[in-house]
Scaffold this motif. Structure first.
Motif, PDB file in Angstrom:
ATOM      1  N   UNK A 126      12.917 -44.764  18.817  1.00 14.18           N
ATOM      2  CA  UNK A 126      12.154 -45.778  19.823  1.00 14.18           C
ATOM      3  C   UNK A 126      12.867 -44.868  21.083  1.00 14.18           C
ATOM      4  N   UNK A 127      11.717 -44.011  21.876  1.00 17.61           N
ATOM      5  CA  UNK A 127      11.938 -43.805  23.025  1.00 17.61           C
ATOM      6  C   UNK A 127      11.331 -44.484  24.735  1.00 17.61           C
ATOM      7  N   UNK A 128      11.852 -44.747  25.807  1.00 17.38           N
ATOM      8  CA  UNK A 128      10.903 -45.551  26.524  1.00 17.38           C
ATOM      9  C   UNK A 128      10.137 -45.706  26.335  1.00 17.38           C
ATOM     10  N   UNK A 129       9.817 -47.276  26.607  1.00 16.75           N
ATOM     11  CA  UNK A 129       8.389 -47.468  25.445  1.00 16.75           C
ATOM     12  C   UNK A 129       7.418 -46.770  24.608  1.00 16.75           C
ATOM     13  N   UNK A 130       8.144 -45.909  24.296  1.00 15.09           N
ATOM     14  CA  UNK A 130       7.316 -45.798  22.578  1.00 15.09           C
ATOM     15  C   UNK A 130       7.845 -44.987  21.506  1.00 15.09           C
ATOM     16  N   UNK A 131       7.729 -43.868  20.686  1.00 16.23           N
ATOM     17  CA  UNK A 131       8.765 -43.749  19.970  1.00 16.23           C
ATOM     18  C   UNK A 131       7.757 -42.493  20.258  1.00 16.23           C
ATOM     19  N   UNK A 132       8.998 -41.501  18.884  1.00 14.87           N
ATOM     20  CA  UNK A 132       8.405 -40.171  19.129  1.00 14.87           C
ATOM     21  C   UNK A 132       8.943 -39.725  17.462  1.00 14.87           C
ATOM     22  N   UNK A 133       8.325 -38.508  16.951  1.00 17.78           N
ATOM     23  CA  UNK A 133       8.827 -38.510  15.727  1.00 17.78           C
ATOM     24  C   UNK A 133      10.422 -37.262  15.644  1.00 17.78           C
ATOM     25  N   UNK A 134      11.214 -37.914  14.570  1.00 18.66           N
ATOM     26  CA  UNK A 134      12.658 -36.924  14.598  1.00 18.66           C
ATOM     27  C   UNK A 134      12.894 -36.262  12.621  1.00 18.66           C
ATOM     28  N   UNK A 135      11.913 -37.154  11.978  1.00 19.96           N
ATOM     29  CA  UNK A 135      11.977 -36.183  10.872  1.00 19.96           C
ATOM     30  C   UNK A 135      10.434 -36.713   9.811  1.00 19.96           C
ATOM     31  N   UNK A 136      10.141 -35.736   9.854  1.00 25.10           N
ATOM     32  CA  UNK A 136       8.515 -34.909   8.381  1.00 25.10           C
ATOM     33  C   UNK A 136       8.701 -35.108   7.907  1.00 25.10           C
ATOM     34  N   UNK A 137       8.472 -35.761   6.911  1.00 24.07           N
ATOM     35  CA  UNK A 137       7.557 -34.953   5.389  1.00 24.07           C
ATOM     36  C   UNK A 137       6.586 -34.653   5.296  1.00 24.07           C
ATOM     37  N   UNK A 138       5.909 -33.856   4.424  1.00 24.26           N
ATOM     38  CA  UNK A 138       4.267 -33.430   3.711  1.00 24.26           C
ATOM     39  C   UNK A 138       4.434 -32.863   3.041  1.00 24.26           C
ATOM     40  N   UNK A 139       4.124 -33.713   2.001  1.00 30.51           N
ATOM     41  CA  UNK A 139       3.471 -32.459   0.526  1.00 30.51           C
ATOM     42  C   UNK A 139       2.302 -33.080   0.080  1.00 30.51           C
ATOM     43  N   UNK A 140       1.527 -31.942  -0.400  1.00 31.62           N
ATOM     44  CA  UNK A 140       0.270 -31.845  -1.455  1.00 31.62           C
ATOM     45  C   UNK A 140       0.502 -31.687  -2.868  1.00 31.62           C
ATOM     46  N   UNK A 141       0.071 -33.248  -3.191  1.00 37.24           N
ATOM     47  CA  UNK A 141       0.457 -33.565  -4.834  1.00 37.24           C
ATOM     48  C   UNK A 141      -0.484 -33.074  -5.752  1.00 37.24           C
TER      49      UNK A 141
ATOM     50  N   UNK B 259      -3.224 -27.337  19.862  1.00 38.35           N
ATOM     51  CA  UNK B 259      -2.917 -26.718  20.191  1.00 38.35           C
ATOM     52  C   UNK B 259      -3.105 -26.268  21.953  1.00 38.35           C
ATOM     53  N   UNK B 260      -2.986 -27.554  22.388  1.00 42.29           N
ATOM     54  CA  UNK B 260      -2.687 -27.943  23.472  1.00 42.29           C
ATOM     55  C   UNK B 260      -1.398 -28.849  24.184  1.00 42.29           C
ATOM     56  N   UNK B 261      -0.621 -29.015  22.320  1.00 41.33           N
ATOM     57  CA  UNK B 261       0.610 -29.835  22.837  1.00 41.33           C
ATOM     58  C   UNK B 261       0.223 -31.707  22.535  1.00 41.33           C
ATOM     59  N   UNK B 262      -1.099 -31.454  22.233  1.00 45.89           N
ATOM     60  CA  UNK B 262      -0.758 -33.310  22.660  1.00 45.89           C
ATOM     61  C   UNK B 262      -0.224 -32.876  20.678  1.00 45.89           C
ATOM     62  N   UNK B 263      -0.349 -32.401  19.935  1.00 44.25           N
ATOM     63  CA  UNK B 263       0.611 -32.822  18.748  1.00 44.25           C
ATOM     64  C   UNK B 263       1.854 -32.981  18.970  1.00 44.25           C
ATOM     65  N   UNK B 264       2.129 -31.762  20.031  1.00 45.23           N
ATOM     66  CA  UNK B 264       3.540 -31.287  20.211  1.00 45.23           C
ATOM     67  C   UNK B 264       4.768 -32.656  20.188  1.00 45.23           C
ATOM     68  N   UNK B 265       3.913 -33.724  21.715  1.00 47.54           N
ATOM     69  CA  UNK B 265       4.635 -34.540  22.265  1.00 47.54           C
ATOM     70  C   UNK B 265       4.955 -35.726  21.419  1.00 47.54           C
ATOM     71  N   UNK B 266       3.924 -35.647  20.382  1.00 50.12           N
ATOM     72  CA  UNK B 266       4.758 -36.523  18.968  1.00 50.12           C
ATOM     73  C   UNK B 266       6.360 -36.584  18.962  1.00 50.12           C
ATOM     74  N   UNK B 267       6.364 -35.409  18.676  1.00 53.10           N
ATOM     75  CA  UNK B 267       8.471 -35.442  18.442  1.00 53.10           C
ATOM     76  C   UNK B 267       9.024 -34.724  19.436  1.00 53.10           C
ATOM     77  N   UNK B 268      10.679 -35.428  18.946  1.00 55.05           N
ATOM     78  CA  UNK B 268      11.743 -35.016  19.373  1.00 55.05           C
ATOM     79  C   UNK B 268      11.803 -33.905  19.599  1.00 55.05           C
ATOM     80  N   UNK B 269      12.463 -33.055  21.003  1.00 57.87           N
ATOM     81  CA  UNK B 269      12.168 -31.639  20.768  1.00 57.87           C
ATOM     82  C   UNK B 269      13.847 -31.439  19.338  1.00 57.87           C
ATOM     83  N   UNK B 270      14.255 -31.809  19.226  1.00 57.68           N
ATOM     84  CA  UNK B 270      15.101 -31.454  18.107  1.00 57.68           C
ATOM     85  C   UNK B 270      14.721 -31.969  16.312  1.00 57.68           C
TER      86      UNK B 270
END
Length: 121
Positions: A103-118, A24-35
């Motif tokens: 990779x981004x400066x000193x870190x990594x961000x998510x560009x693609x993410x797939x989640x599935x309940x099996x 809710x505070x945006x901490x999760x959003x920071x793991x992702x690239x804007x696009x």
């Protein structure tokens, strides 16, 4: 840092943020690239802000997630492919999750993410 260490560290950080309610505070959003893009059980979501919102709406804050295994591979482009499987509790449901980290400066961000309940279907 090796792909394995990056993947394991990412899985831990991601799971902690999702479970702690920090999404809710945006901490999760920071793991992702804007696009970034997410496919959540067949539904596509675009953009880091919308992804964080979709994840918060889909998983109640504090929902227990157990990650049973993390596999990672270095991509030829310099990124890391991360796949983990586990269980989302109440009631327990197995899931599979895959991420592409770039990779981004000193870190990594998510560009693609797939989640599935099996499911058994």
């Amino acid at each position: 840092m090796t792909a394995s260490k990056i993947g394991t560290a990412f899985a831990q950080a991601y799971t902690e943020r999702l479970q702690s309610g920090q999404a809710d505070s945006g901490a999760l959003q920071q793991l992702y690239a804007p696009e970034a893009s997410l496919t959540l059980n067949g539904n596509r979501v675009e953009g880091s802000q919308k992804i964080a919102q979709a994840l918060v709406e889909s998983f109640t804050s504090g929902a227990k997630r157990k990650v049973y295994g993390v596999d990672s591979q270095e991509l030829h482009t310099g990124g890391v492919l991360v796949s983990f499987r586990g269980e989302v509790a109440e009631p327990p449901m197995p899931f599979s999750e895959t991420f592409v980290l770039v990779p981004v400066t000193g870190s990594h961000v998510v560009t693609n993410h797939i989640f599935n309940i099996i499911t058994s279907n």
